[in-house]
Design an enzyme around this catalytic site. Structure first.
Site, PDB file in Angstrom:
ATOM      1  CB  THR A   1      -9.979  -3.942   4.157  1.00 43.97           C
ATOM      2  OG1 THR A   1     -10.669  -2.663   3.820  1.00 43.97           O
ATOM      3  CG2 THR A   1     -10.966  -4.989   3.928  1.00 43.97           C
TER       4      THR A   1
ATOM      5  CE  LYS B   1     -13.725  -3.221   2.357  1.00 40.96           C
ATOM      6  NZ  LYS B   1     -13.728  -1.752   1.583  1.00 40.96           N
TER       7      LYS B   1
ATOM      8  CE  LYS C   1      -6.753  -6.762   2.395  1.00 38.48           C
ATOM      9  NZ  LYS C   1      -6.196  -5.313   2.728  1.00 38.48           N
TER      10      LYS C   1
HETATM   11  P1  NAD Z   1      -1.222   1.268   0.125  1.00 36.90           P
HETATM   12  O1  NAD Z   1      -0.462   0.011  -0.063  1.00 36.90           O
HETATM   13  O2  NAD Z   1      -1.425   2.444  -0.786  1.00 36.90           O
HETATM   14  O3  NAD Z   1      -0.910   1.669   1.370  1.00 36.90           O
HETATM   15  C1  NAD Z   1      -0.623   1.141   2.437  1.00 36.90           C
HETATM   16  C2  NAD Z   1       0.473   1.841   3.266  1.00 36.90           C
HETATM   17  O4  NAD Z   1       0.935   1.408   4.403  1.00 36.90           O
HETATM   18  C3  NAD Z   1       1.991   1.851   2.383  1.00 36.90           C
HETATM   19  O5  NAD Z   1       2.165   3.429   2.067  1.00 36.90           O
HETATM   20  C4  NAD Z   1       2.784   0.982   3.086  1.00 36.90           C
HETATM   21  O6  NAD Z   1       4.170   1.988   2.920  1.00 36.90           O
HETATM   22  C5  NAD Z   1       2.362   1.533   4.647  1.00 36.90           C
HETATM   23  N1  NAD Z   1       2.871   0.488   5.487  1.00 36.90           N
HETATM   24  C6  NAD Z   1       3.239  -0.885   5.366  1.00 36.90           C
HETATM   25  N2  NAD Z   1       3.800  -1.462   6.487  1.00 36.90           N
HETATM   26  C7  NAD Z   1       3.797  -0.300   7.451  1.00 36.90           C
HETATM   27  C8  NAD Z   1       4.227  -0.202   8.667  1.00 36.90           C
HETATM   28  N3  NAD Z   1       5.000  -1.130   9.321  1.00 36.90           N
HETATM   29  N4  NAD Z   1       4.681   0.936   9.457  1.00 36.90           N
HETATM   30  C9  NAD Z   1       4.043   2.036   8.776  1.00 36.90           C
HETATM   31  N5  NAD Z   1       3.311   2.111   7.445  1.00 36.90           N
HETATM   32  C10 NAD Z   1       3.603   0.779   6.914  1.00 36.90           C
HETATM   33  O7  NAD Z   1      -2.641   0.612   0.469  1.00 36.90           O
HETATM   34  P2  NAD Z   1      -4.193   1.385   0.228  1.00 36.90           P
HETATM   35  O8  NAD Z   1      -4.785   1.390  -1.207  1.00 36.90           O
HETATM   36  O9  NAD Z   1      -3.974   2.782   0.865  1.00 36.90           O
HETATM   37  O10 NAD Z   1      -5.268   0.666   1.337  1.00 36.90           O
HETATM   38  C11 NAD Z   1      -5.028   0.770   2.708  1.00 36.90           C
HETATM   39  C12 NAD Z   1      -6.097  -0.312   3.161  1.00 36.90           C
HETATM   40  O11 NAD Z   1      -7.598   0.173   2.819  1.00 36.90           O
HETATM   41  C13 NAD Z   1      -5.975  -1.486   2.666  1.00 36.90           C
HETATM   42  O12 NAD Z   1      -6.377  -2.279   3.852  1.00 36.90           O
HETATM   43  C14 NAD Z   1      -6.906  -1.716   1.615  1.00 36.90           C
HETATM   44  O13 NAD Z   1      -7.562  -3.148   1.640  1.00 36.90           O
HETATM   45  C15 NAD Z   1      -8.303  -0.823   2.284  1.00 36.90           C
HETATM   46  N6  NAD Z   1      -8.908  -0.295   0.995  1.00 36.90           N
HETATM   47  C16 NAD Z   1      -8.175   0.217   0.142  1.00 36.90           C
HETATM   48  C17 NAD Z   1      -9.242   0.712  -0.908  1.00 36.90           C
HETATM   49  C18 NAD Z   1      -8.869   1.222  -2.394  1.00 36.90           C
HETATM   50  O14 NAD Z   1      -9.349   1.394  -3.215  1.00 36.90           O
HETATM   51  N7  NAD Z   1      -7.203   1.597  -2.287  1.00 36.90           N
HETATM   52  C19 NAD Z   1     -10.465   0.677  -0.685  1.00 36.90           C
HETATM   53  C20 NAD Z   1     -11.047   0.595   0.333  1.00 36.90           C
HETATM   54  C21 NAD Z   1     -10.248  -0.015   1.368  1.00 36.90           C
END
Ligand code: NAD
Length: 290
Positions: free
Chosen positions: A87, A162, A237
């Site tokens: 997102t 979204k 966010k």
């Molecule tokens: P998270 O922080 O658990 O996962 C993100 C991952 O990206 C981490 O493991 C981090 O180490 C990795 N990362 C960061 N920089 C990086 C790089 N340069 N290279 C490689 N990896 C890198 O977050 P999440 O909860 O998995 O959410 C991911 C996305 O999905 C976000 O944009 C969030 O807004 C969206 N989202 C999350 C949810 C939820 O319920 N968690 C629901 C809908 C959408």
């Protein structure tokens, strides 16, 4: 299909594992060194993208996505699809699509709803922006990771869908919680309030499916001490992304802005961080009129 997957966090890890379990050849990379079951560990984002037909990213925000895209795009095979499921702001999604197009690649922005439970169960909903033929290429992957994928138009439109959805969700949750707290102070029983509103014109997803009052309505995070669910900081966010988009196109969004103010206070000035976004209800219970 041969798939590269970058970002194996709370959402990306189960999504990548579901793709591998469905028989796809997945190479994964996360800067935190996370390993996923059935997924080959690559030692860089570019290595994960090497020879992949589709490269999926699931990253925290727009600036990180842009950074990662700058290393992925030159490493991708001709004709491959860049599929971002994070997102992020609409502008970053469109910038990444431009970067991909300049290199002769197609890009899709495909943010999800359904949270961590949906990611694990393979029941996410994808809102997708980008070219129709790339959408068709990715369709079998959407079918594994989710239950529904809606093609919303050109690049950036998935993110637009979204943030519009989540702006409604945030504002509705605030309204539902403040109404419950008002009902309490007026001496109206919560079950009676639910029974009326859930079948009257005030009904909504936040009331009927995700009721913020413990013990009322179907099971929801309120029944689990407000453990997320959907964390208040993630709602914050998304409301910030909606506000950023509204400013960029000069749209008047007073309810979105009001909800943003409430979640900003809750997360950054109070005890909202790490709690479900429906914990707005105990917050309003303990407040007086401002
Ligand atoms: P998270 O922080 O658990 O996962 C993100 C991952 O990206 C981490 O493991 C981090 O180490 C990795 N990362 C960061 N920089 C990086 C790089 N340069 N290279 C490689 N990896 C890198 O977050 P999440 O909860 O998995 O959410 C991911 C996305 O999905 C976000 O944009 C969030 O807004 C969206 N989202 C999350 C949810 C939820 O319920 N968690 C629901 C809908 C959408």
């Amino acid at each position: 299909m041969k798939i590269g997957f970058v970002g194996l966090g709370n959402m990306g890890l189960p999504m990548a594992e579901n793709l591998a379990a469905a028989g796809h050849a997945v190479a994964g990379y996360d800067v935190a060194g996370i390993a996923a079951a059935g997924v080959a560990s690559a030692d860089s984002a570019a290595a994960a993208a090497d020879g992949a037909e589709v490269v999926i990213t699931m990253l925290p925000d727009g600036p990180i996505l842009r950074q990662v895209a700058a290393t992925l795009v030159p490493a991708m095979a001709a004709g491959a699809v860049f599929l971002d499921c994070s997102t992020v702001d609409v502008e970053s999604a469109r910038a990444v699509a431009g970067m991909a197009a300049a290199a002769g690649l197609a890009a899709l922005d495909a943010p999800v709803s359904g949270g961590i439970t949906g990611a694990s169960a393979g029941t996410l909903t994808f809102m997708v922006g980008g070219p129709g033929d790339a959408f068709e290429t990715a369709r079998p992957l959407f079918d594994v990771m989710g239950q529904k994928a809606v093609h919303c138009g050109p690049a950036g439109n998935g993110q637009a869908a979204k943030i519009c959805n989540n702006m409604i969700l945030g504002a509705t949750m605030v309204a539902t919680c403040e109404a419950f707290a008002l009902a309490d102070k007026l001496g109206l029983d919560r079950q009676a309030m639910f029974d009326v509103v859930s079948t009257s014109s005030g009904y909504s997803w936040t009331m009927n499916a995700y009721c913020p009052a413990p013990g009322i309505g179907p099971q929801s995070p309120a029944d689990n001490g407000y453990a997320p669910g959907f964390a208040a900081e993630l709602m914050l966010k998304d409301l910030r992304l909606a506000e950023m988009a509204a400013r960029a196109v000069d749209a008047d969004t007073p309810m979105g802005l009001a909800a943003l103010g409430e979640y900003a206070e809750f997360v950054e000035g109070e005890d909202g961080r790490g709690r479900d976004f429906s914990a707005m209800l105990p917050r309003f219970e303990s407040r007086r009129r401002r």
